[in-house]
Design a protein around this motif. Structure first.
Motif, mmCIF file in Angstrom:
data_model
loop_
_atom_site.group_PDB
_atom_site.id
_atom_site.type_symbol
_atom_site.label_atom_id
_atom_site.label_comp_id
_atom_site.label_asym_id
_atom_site.label_seq_id
_atom_site.Cartn_x
_atom_site.Cartn_y
_atom_site.Cartn_z
ATOM 1 N N ARG A 276 -48.645 73.341 49.633
ATOM 2 C CA ARG A 276 -49.016 72.224 50.019
ATOM 3 C C ARG A 276 -48.581 71.695 51.645
ATOM 4 N NH1 ARG A 276 -53.213 68.586 47.351
ATOM 5 N NH2 ARG A 276 -53.359 69.782 45.452
ATOM 6 N N ARG A 277 -46.980 72.117 51.378
ATOM 7 C CA ARG A 277 -46.169 71.772 52.564
ATOM 8 C C ARG A 277 -46.068 72.731 53.645
ATOM 9 N NH1 ARG A 277 -41.584 68.221 52.136
ATOM 10 N NH2 ARG A 277 -41.474 69.043 54.297
ATOM 11 N N GLY A 278 -46.984 73.925 53.336
ATOM 12 C CA GLY A 278 -46.756 74.929 54.097
ATOM 13 C C GLY A 278 -45.585 75.861 54.289
ATOM 14 N N LEU A 279 -44.629 75.863 53.203
ATOM 15 C CA LEU A 279 -43.685 76.371 53.065
ATOM 16 C C LEU A 279 -43.710 77.865 52.581
ATOM 17 C CD1 LEU A 279 -40.999 73.492 52.135
ATOM 18 C CD2 LEU A 279 -41.229 74.514 54.560
ATOM 19 N N THR A 280 -42.995 78.714 52.799
ATOM 20 C CA THR A 280 -42.734 80.151 52.226
ATOM 21 C C THR A 280 -41.727 79.973 50.962
ATOM 22 O OG1 THR A 280 -41.135 81.171 53.626
ATOM 23 C CG2 THR A 280 -43.392 81.350 54.273
ATOM 24 N N GLN A 281 -41.683 81.100 50.121
ATOM 25 C CA GLN A 281 -40.440 80.931 49.315
ATOM 26 C C GLN A 281 -38.931 80.973 50.236
ATOM 27 O OE1 GLN A 281 -41.444 84.133 46.597
ATOM 28 N NE2 GLN A 281 -42.667 82.861 45.243
ATOM 29 N N ARG A 282 -38.882 81.809 50.950
ATOM 30 C CA ARG A 282 -37.739 81.780 51.765
ATOM 31 C C ARG A 282 -37.581 80.474 52.431
ATOM 32 N NH1 ARG A 282 -33.760 84.244 51.560
ATOM 33 N NH2 ARG A 282 -34.767 86.581 51.502
ATOM 34 N N ALA A 283 -38.374 79.948 53.104
ATOM 35 C CA ALA A 283 -38.218 78.617 53.809
ATOM 36 C C ALA A 283 -37.668 77.408 52.554
ATOM 37 C CB ALA A 283 -39.613 78.132 54.544
ATOM 38 N N LEU A 284 -38.363 77.418 51.401
ATOM 39 C CA LEU A 284 -37.944 76.299 50.537
ATOM 40 C C LEU A 284 -36.503 76.918 49.914
ATOM 41 C CD1 LEU A 284 -38.361 74.051 48.548
ATOM 42 C CD2 LEU A 284 -39.691 75.772 46.902
ATOM 43 N N ALA A 285 -36.319 78.024 49.892
ATOM 44 C CA ALA A 285 -34.895 78.599 49.234
ATOM 45 C C ALA A 285 -33.912 78.042 50.372
ATOM 46 C CB ALA A 285 -35.115 79.898 49.148
ATOM 47 N N ASP A 286 -34.250 78.077 51.630
ATOM 48 C CA ASP A 286 -33.224 77.710 52.492
ATOM 49 C C ASP A 286 -33.003 76.394 52.487
ATOM 50 O OD1 ASP A 286 -33.090 80.396 53.438
ATOM 51 O OD2 ASP A 286 -34.269 80.080 55.189
ATOM 52 N N VAL B 79 -33.325 74.144 49.952
ATOM 53 C CA VAL B 79 -32.704 73.823 48.543
ATOM 54 C C VAL B 79 -31.439 74.353 48.390
ATOM 55 C CG1 VAL B 79 -34.892 72.947 47.850
ATOM 56 C CG2 VAL B 79 -34.139 75.255 47.039
ATOM 57 N N ARG B 80 -31.119 75.447 49.116
ATOM 58 C CA ARG B 80 -29.797 75.956 49.235
ATOM 59 C C ARG B 80 -29.841 77.010 47.967
ATOM 60 N NH1 ARG B 80 -27.360 71.313 50.713
ATOM 61 N NH2 ARG B 80 -26.107 71.365 48.781
ATOM 62 N N PHE B 81 -31.058 77.513 47.550
ATOM 63 C CA PHE B 81 -31.016 78.441 46.578
ATOM 64 C C PHE B 81 -31.494 79.943 47.040
ATOM 65 C CE2 PHE B 81 -30.564 74.997 43.705
ATOM 66 C CZ PHE B 81 -30.118 75.200 42.423
ATOM 67 N N SER B 82 -31.277 81.159 46.223
ATOM 68 C CA SER B 82 -32.016 82.219 46.702
ATOM 69 C C SER B 82 -33.601 82.282 46.912
ATOM 70 C CB SER B 82 -31.407 83.321 46.309
ATOM 71 O OG SER B 82 -31.702 83.389 44.872
ATOM 72 N N ARG B 83 -34.040 82.885 47.757
ATOM 73 C CA ARG B 83 -35.677 82.997 47.537
ATOM 74 C C ARG B 83 -35.928 83.910 46.268
ATOM 75 N NH1 ARG B 83 -39.267 86.628 47.130
ATOM 76 N NH2 ARG B 83 -37.826 88.174 46.961
ATOM 77 N N GLU B 84 -34.990 84.774 45.922
ATOM 78 C CA GLU B 84 -35.132 85.473 44.584
ATOM 79 C C GLU B 84 -35.406 84.585 43.400
ATOM 80 O OE1 GLU B 84 -32.956 86.465 46.523
ATOM 81 O OE2 GLU B 84 -33.848 88.249 47.452
ATOM 82 N N THR B 85 -34.462 83.239 43.592
ATOM 83 C CA THR B 85 -34.404 82.184 42.360
ATOM 84 C C THR B 85 -35.776 81.433 42.324
ATOM 85 O OG1 THR B 85 -32.259 82.035 42.306
ATOM 86 C CG2 THR B 85 -33.437 80.242 41.705
ATOM 87 N N VAL B 86 -36.180 81.234 43.712
ATOM 88 C CA VAL B 86 -37.617 80.500 43.905
ATOM 89 C C VAL B 86 -38.577 81.294 43.353
ATOM 90 C CG1 VAL B 86 -39.162 79.438 45.608
ATOM 91 C CG2 VAL B 86 -36.790 79.072 45.723
ATOM 92 N N PHE C 5 -44.459 72.960 35.315
ATOM 93 C CA PHE C 5 -43.288 72.687 36.245
ATOM 94 C C PHE C 5 -43.358 73.916 37.422
ATOM 95 C CE2 PHE C 5 -39.097 74.125 37.870
ATOM 96 C CZ PHE C 5 -38.485 73.038 38.195
ATOM 97 N N ARG C 6 -43.656 75.334 36.947
ATOM 98 C CA ARG C 6 -43.870 76.240 37.859
ATOM 99 C C ARG C 6 -45.112 76.002 38.910
ATOM 100 N NH1 ARG C 6 -44.202 79.387 33.114
ATOM 101 N NH2 ARG C 6 -45.874 80.540 34.025
ATOM 102 N N TRP C 7 -46.260 75.554 38.231
ATOM 103 C CA TRP C 7 -47.521 75.156 38.993
ATOM 104 C C TRP C 7 -47.237 74.067 40.073
ATOM 105 C CZ3 TRP C 7 -50.680 70.920 39.834
ATOM 106 C CH2 TRP C 7 -51.876 71.344 40.829
ATOM 107 N N GLU C 8 -46.652 73.076 39.459
ATOM 108 C CA GLU C 8 -46.147 72.043 40.325
ATOM 109 C C GLU C 8 -45.461 72.451 41.634
ATOM 110 O OE1 GLU C 8 -47.129 68.730 40.527
ATOM 111 O OE2 GLU C 8 -48.229 68.364 38.579
ATOM 112 N N LEU C 9 -44.362 73.404 41.353
ATOM 113 C CA LEU C 9 -43.363 73.668 42.429
ATOM 114 C C LEU C 9 -44.320 74.479 43.407
ATOM 115 C CD1 LEU C 9 -40.701 74.303 43.400
ATOM 116 C CD2 LEU C 9 -40.635 76.470 41.806
ATOM 117 N N ARG C 10 -44.936 75.502 42.875
ATOM 118 C CA ARG C 10 -45.567 76.330 43.730
ATOM 119 C C ARG C 10 -46.688 75.497 44.542
ATOM 120 N NH1 ARG C 10 -50.089 79.616 44.922
ATOM 121 N NH2 ARG C 10 -49.513 81.815 45.744
#
Length: 168
Positions: free
Chosen positions: A28-38, A40-47, A18-23
């Motif tokens: 691959r989509r070129g997203l930072t953790q912050r961008a993904l967090a925004d 999906v409406r979760f915090s960057r810390e959660t991601v 799960f962790r490997w697929e997520l990362r």
């Protein structure tokens, strides 16, 4: 709802995948953790915590990430196995007494009324609240309706911003 992983050294296959697929999908989509967090409406810390294995995610987190990352449901498909690992890691099965003890019967789910002793009802209520909050935050302002910034102002702050200032 995320849950802290009590032992980061004892991750099993589904959690690691799960962790490997997520990362992998995020990168691959070129997203930072912050961008993904925004998105999906979760915090960057959660991601970051889910990717590193410090925390388990949630089914809602998996579904939102699948949607945003266009994984075709890979993360949601892994979720039942991850949830089983999470239950084992959290020790939610209860204490293991050598002697059987009297346990209270499980609280039946009620459609009209929620019981705080029913973990499923609590999770459902939290998911429902998240959805409602998301709808409120993403709803466009109607004509004549005040802006988000104005709605968040206290009455005292609104009074100060609407009154002319004394310039000396």
């Amino acid at each position: 709802m995320e849950h802290t992983s009590p032992s980061s050294s004892a991750h099993s296959a589904a959690s690691q995948r799960f962790r490997w697929e997520l990362r992998d999908c995020r990168v691959r989509r070129g997203l930072t953790q912050r961008a993904l967090a925004d998105l999906v409406r979760f915090s960057r810390e959660t991601v970051a915590a889910v990717e590193s294995g410090r925390r388990f995610g949630s089914q809602e987190f998996a579904l939102r990430c699948d949607e945003v990352l266009g994984t075709g449901g890979r993360l949601a498909a892994l979720w039942p196995q991850v949830a089983a690992e999470q239950l084992a890691a959290d020790g939610r099965r209860g204490p293991r007494d050598p002697q059987p003890s009297r346990q209270q019967p499980p609280v039946p789910r009620q459609r009209d009324r929620r019981d705080a002793r029913d973990p499923g009802a609590v999770v459902d209520a939290i998911d429902e609240l998240r959805e409602l909050i998301g709808q409120v935050l993403s709803a466009p302002a109607e004509p004549g309706e005040s802006s988000d910034a104005q709605r968040r102002q206290t009455p005292e702050a609104a009074k100060l911003t609407s009154e002319p200032h004394d310039q000396r």
